[in-house]
Design an enzyme around this catalytic site. Structure first.
Site, PDB file in Angstrom:
ATOM      1  N   ASN A  11     -54.267  32.123 -23.827  1.00 55.48           N
ATOM      2  CA  ASN A  11     -54.234  32.749 -25.148  1.00 55.48           C
ATOM      3  C   ASN A  11     -54.877  31.771 -26.128  1.00 55.48           C
ATOM      4  O   ASN A  11     -54.292  30.746 -26.454  1.00 55.48           O
ATOM      5  CB  ASN A  11     -52.761  33.024 -25.509  1.00 55.48           C
ATOM      6  N   TRP A  12     -56.091  32.117 -26.555  1.00 49.20           N
ATOM      7  CA  TRP A  12     -56.831  31.190 -27.424  1.00 49.20           C
ATOM      8  C   TRP A  12     -56.397  31.283 -28.891  1.00 49.20           C
ATOM      9  O   TRP A  12     -56.932  30.555 -29.740  1.00 49.20           O
ATOM     10  CB  TRP A  12     -58.344  31.428 -27.288  1.00 49.20           C
ATOM     11  N   LYS A  13     -55.490  32.198 -29.177  1.00 48.40           N
ATOM     12  CA  LYS A  13     -54.966  32.338 -30.549  1.00 48.40           C
ATOM     13  C   LYS A  13     -56.118  32.347 -31.562  1.00 48.40           C
ATOM     14  O   LYS A  13     -57.188  32.854 -31.265  1.00 48.40           O
ATOM     15  CB  LYS A  13     -53.943  31.234 -30.826  1.00 48.40           C
ATOM     16  N   HIS A  97     -46.513  39.089 -29.065  1.00 48.55           N
ATOM     17  CA  HIS A  97     -46.397  37.629 -29.041  1.00 48.55           C
ATOM     18  C   HIS A  97     -45.457  37.181 -30.164  1.00 48.55           C
ATOM     19  O   HIS A  97     -45.444  37.780 -31.237  1.00 48.55           O
ATOM     20  CB  HIS A  97     -47.783  36.995 -29.212  1.00 48.55           C
ATOM     21  N   GLU A  99     -45.622  34.910 -32.237  1.00 47.65           N
ATOM     22  CA  GLU A  99     -46.266  34.631 -33.532  1.00 47.65           C
ATOM     23  C   GLU A  99     -46.511  35.919 -34.310  1.00 47.65           C
ATOM     24  O   GLU A  99     -46.459  35.930 -35.534  1.00 47.65           O
ATOM     25  CB  GLU A  99     -47.564  33.832 -33.302  1.00 47.65           C
ATOM     26  N   GLU A 169     -41.550  33.875 -23.036  1.00 47.72           N
ATOM     27  CA  GLU A 169     -41.951  32.723 -23.830  1.00 47.72           C
ATOM     28  C   GLU A 169     -40.825  32.352 -24.789  1.00 47.72           C
ATOM     29  O   GLU A 169     -40.711  32.941 -25.869  1.00 47.72           O
ATOM     30  CB  GLU A 169     -43.205  33.049 -24.637  1.00 47.72           C
ATOM     31  N   GLY A 175     -45.805  25.664 -28.265  1.00 49.56           N
ATOM     32  CA  GLY A 175     -46.532  24.683 -29.064  1.00 49.56           C
ATOM     33  C   GLY A 175     -45.698  23.477 -29.462  1.00 49.56           C
ATOM     34  O   GLY A 175     -46.097  22.678 -30.309  1.00 49.56           O
ATOM     35  N   SER A 215     -45.675  25.677 -23.766  1.00 51.89           N
ATOM     36  CA  SER A 215     -46.028  24.301 -23.422  1.00 51.89           C
ATOM     37  C   SER A 215     -46.309  24.092 -21.931  1.00 51.89           C
ATOM     38  O   SER A 215     -45.934  23.074 -21.355  1.00 51.89           O
ATOM     39  CB  SER A 215     -44.945  23.330 -23.906  1.00 51.89           C
ATOM     40  N   GLY A 237     -52.068  26.181 -26.092  1.00 52.68           N
ATOM     41  CA  GLY A 237     -52.795  24.933 -26.379  1.00 52.68           C
ATOM     42  C   GLY A 237     -53.633  24.409 -25.226  1.00 52.68           C
ATOM     43  O   GLY A 237     -54.816  24.076 -25.401  1.00 52.68           O
TER      44      GLY A 237
HETATM   45  P1  PGA Z   1     -48.424  26.933 -25.901  1.00 52.34           P
HETATM   46  O1  PGA Z   1     -48.470  28.474 -26.322  1.00 52.34           O
HETATM   47  O2  PGA Z   1     -48.882  26.856 -24.473  1.00 52.34           O
HETATM   48  O3  PGA Z   1     -49.337  26.237 -26.860  1.00 52.34           O
HETATM   49  O4  PGA Z   1     -46.981  26.498 -26.046  1.00 52.34           O
HETATM   50  C1  PGA Z   1     -48.065  29.490 -25.449  1.00 52.34           C
HETATM   51  C2  PGA Z   1     -48.230  30.836 -26.099  1.00 52.34           C
HETATM   52  O5  PGA Z   1     -47.988  30.952 -27.308  1.00 52.34           O
HETATM   53  O6  PGA Z   1     -48.633  31.824 -25.439  1.00 52.34           O
END
Ligand code: PGA
Length: 252
Positions: A11-13, A97, A99, A169, A175, A215, A237
């Site tokens: 996931n490149w966000k 997600h 976020e 998640e 993150g 993470s 990330g």
């Molecule tokens: P992260 O993000 O690997 O940076 O913790 C995971 C995600 O939000 O899908």
């Protein structure tokens, strides 16, 4: 037990311009050309989908979007529909997600509408669920996940194998560098598979891929992937750098 092909999803966000996305996808395709029996997906921003799609055509990498709107078209400024994602080359879409839930007002109800739109269009939805740190401290993890799954999957017709992917998640692990322990992850994944079984039957539950996200890094992926109910990873990330993402994909 059913054999589930693992899925490692990046996931490149909100990172990478079009040219940066093209560079990363090109490099990644090269690094993973030897991979067998692992499905790979990257989800760039909407603006990079079409160009990245061209790059990864005929490679081991599939394309995913980070969100979807439920109407096919109309006066919905700023939104993107299933036919548009399909025409840009997407096979997958990430839905719900944390976020989106945290910063953009996503609710279990809107997640459900997106899930239905994806499901009926032929896109493979990746339904993200997870508890916050407060939920866990208050011992609400399982009730929160239960509701997210119940509502998220409400009214869906799921009869095709591998048509559903769930990503667990834990919000406190995204993150932050904190990963859930293997025991915590396995406990939740088994619980989620059981929930899917109760709702859709055991054969769909056995075919559903449940990814862990939060993470995931090259040095912890093998331990997570060894858990019986972990069928892949959703990586934020560490998916941004082709080298580290390739190491994660080569976890075994
Ligand atoms: P992260 O993000 O690997 O940076 O913790 C995971 C995600 O939000 O899908």
């Amino acid at each position: 037990m059913e054999h589930r092909v693992p899925l490692i999803a990046g996931n490149w966000k909100m990172f990478k311009t079009c040219s940066e996305a093209v560079d990363s996808a090109t490099r990644l395709a090269d690094l993973v050309s030897d991979i067998e029996n692992v499905d790979i997906m990257i989800a760039p921003t909407f603006t990079s989908l079409a160009v990245v799609s061209d790059i990864i055509l005929n490679t081991k990498i599939d394309l995913g979007a980070q969100n979807i709107f439920w109407e096919k078209e109309g006066a919905f400024t700023g939104e993107i529909s299933a036919p548009m994602l399909l025409s840009a080359g997407c096979q997958y879409v990430i839905i719900g997600h944390s976020e989106r839930r945290q910063y953009f007002g996503e609710t279990d109800e809107t997640v459900n509408q997106r899930m239905r739109a994806a499901n009926s269009s032929g896109l493979i939805p990746i339904l993200c669920v997870g508890e916050t740190e407060t939920h866990r401290d208050e011992k609400k993890t399982f009730s929160v996940l239960d509701k997210q799954i119940e509502k998220g999957l409400e009214g869906l017709t799921l009869d095709e194998q591998h048509s559903l992917v769930i990503a667990y998640e834990p919000v406190w692990a995204i993150g932050t560098g904190k990963t859930a322990t293997p025991d915590q992850v396995q406990e939740v994944h088994a619980f989620l598979r059981d929930l899917v079984g109760k709702k859709f039957g055991n054969s769909l539950a056995n075919a559903t891929r449940i990814l862990y996200g939060g993470s995931v890094k090259p040095d912890n992926v093998s331990e997570l992937m060894a858990l019986p109910d972990v069928d892949g990873a959703l990586v934020g990330g560490a998916s941004l750098q082709p080298d580290s993402f390739s190491k994660i994909i080569h976890y075994s």
